[in-house]
Design a protein around this motif. Sequence first.
Motif, short mmCIF file in Angstrom:
data_model
loop_
_atom_site.label_atom_id
_atom_site.label_comp_id
_atom_site.label_asym_id
_atom_site.label_seq_id
_atom_site.Cartn_x
_atom_site.Cartn_y
_atom_site.Cartn_z
N THR A 44 -4.53 -5.51 14.10
CA THR A 44 -4.12 -4.83 12.90
C THR A 44 -2.57 -4.53 12.87
O THR A 44 -1.89 -4.60 11.83
N SER A 45 -2.21 -3.86 13.98
CA SER A 45 -0.80 -3.45 14.00
C SER A 45 0.17 -4.49 14.08
O SER A 45 1.50 -4.08 13.97
N HIS A 46 0.10 -5.82 14.49
CA HIS A 46 1.05 -6.65 14.22
C HIS A 46 0.77 -7.64 13.40
O HIS A 46 1.55 -8.80 13.43
N LYS A 47 0.11 -7.43 12.27
CA LYS A 47 0.15 -8.38 11.31
C LYS A 47 1.54 -8.71 10.77
O LYS A 47 1.80 -10.18 10.22
N PRO A 48 2.68 -8.14 10.45
CA PRO A 48 3.77 -8.37 10.27
C PRO A 48 4.49 -9.52 11.19
O PRO A 48 5.03 -10.59 10.67
N ARG A 49 4.12 -9.18 12.29
CA ARG A 49 4.70 -10.16 13.38
C ARG A 49 3.74 -11.56 13.20
O ARG A 49 4.56 -12.62 13.27
N PHE A 50 2.61 -11.52 13.01
CA PHE A 50 2.06 -12.82 12.73
C PHE A 50 2.59 -13.46 11.34
O PHE A 50 2.77 -14.65 11.59
N ALA A 51 2.85 -12.62 10.27
CA ALA A 51 3.26 -13.39 9.22
C ALA A 51 4.56 -13.93 9.64
O ALA A 51 5.18 -15.18 8.90
N THR A 52 5.57 -13.52 10.27
CA THR A 52 6.90 -13.81 10.89
C THR A 52 6.61 -15.10 11.53
O THR A 52 7.35 -16.25 11.34
N TYR A 53 5.71 -15.34 12.29
CA TYR A 53 5.42 -16.38 13.10
C TYR A 53 4.98 -17.46 12.16
O TYR A 53 5.62 -18.77 12.31
N ASP A 54 3.98 -17.30 11.21
CA ASP A 54 3.52 -18.10 10.26
C ASP A 54 4.74 -18.76 9.50
O ASP A 54 4.88 -20.01 9.32
N SER A 55 5.69 -17.88 8.96
CA SER A 55 6.76 -18.67 8.05
C SER A 55 7.57 -19.12 9.00
O SER A 55 8.27 -20.41 8.30
N THR A 56 8.02 -18.81 10.35
CA THR A 56 8.75 -19.51 11.06
C THR A 56 8.46 -20.82 11.32
O THR A 56 8.99 -22.12 11.32
N CYS A 57 7.03 -21.14 11.48
CA CYS A 57 6.13 -22.60 11.73
C CYS A 57 6.44 -23.48 10.32
O CYS A 57 6.72 -24.31 10.46
N GLN A 58 6.39 -22.67 9.33
CA GLN A 58 6.63 -23.17 8.12
C GLN A 58 7.73 -23.76 7.72
O GLN A 58 7.92 -24.93 7.44
N ILE A 59 8.86 -23.14 8.26
CA ILE A 59 10.06 -23.62 8.12
C ILE A 59 10.29 -24.63 9.00
O ILE A 59 11.22 -25.76 8.49
N ALA A 60 9.90 -24.68 10.21
CA ALA A 60 10.16 -25.89 10.95
C ALA A 60 9.48 -27.00 10.26
O ALA A 60 9.85 -28.27 10.74
#
Length: 240
Positions: free
Chosen positions: A5-21
């Motif tokens: 739960t505490s690292h959901k922002p980091r997961f969102a950042t990873y998702d968005s990074t993969c989407q950019i790639a």
Amino acid sequence: MSILTSHKPRFATYDSTCQIAQQIAEKIQQRNQYERNGENTSKLTVTIRTLLQNLKEKIALLKDLLLRAVSTHQITQLEGDRRQNLLDDLVTRERLLLASFKNEGAEPDLIRSSLLTGGAQGPAPNPWLLEESEETGGLGFNEIRQQQQRIIQEQDAGLDALSSIISRQKQMGQEIGNELDEQNEIIDDLANLVENTDVKLRTETRRVSRVDQKSASCGMVMVILLLLVAIVVVGVWPTN
């Protein structure tokens, strides 16, 4: 609060990074198609450069977030290593995309197939969300560490039991080795006794042979003497 739960922002950042790639791979493929058709690619080139810069910044942000999470013990070292591998993979993808953008490297179709893990089948699952098992779900860092310590203690107890079994087996092996040594000594003594008996038997056999030969010679002498006596007696016996 759990790690998940505490690292959901980091997961969102990873998702968005993969989407950019993924977007960059698609744009590069579209630009190359335009070039083959003789169409203008200036707008796409600017978009790709912007996305590449954004991708670089996102990766740098992920590196910073991961460093802070590991240094403050928000995640375990094992989880930190796993996320570092994911970041290394993103850095590799960034280099491939940059090389493809500059027409230096693999064909864009190959890069796109390696980067787009979902494609038309839907978005790829976020590997950062696979960090916790059912055993650690909802546990804090200290609780996970205590659980790891309990597992280590159980493993140590198992190793101690295994060591005790190995020690007993070693002792049994040594006892068996000592018994074999004693048996070998007995066998050596028996072999020496048999050899000595055989020597004595051969010696006695030779003696018996010599005695037998001597007995045969004496018998012949007696027969000859008796014949001589008989001849003399016959010779001197008076005849009428």
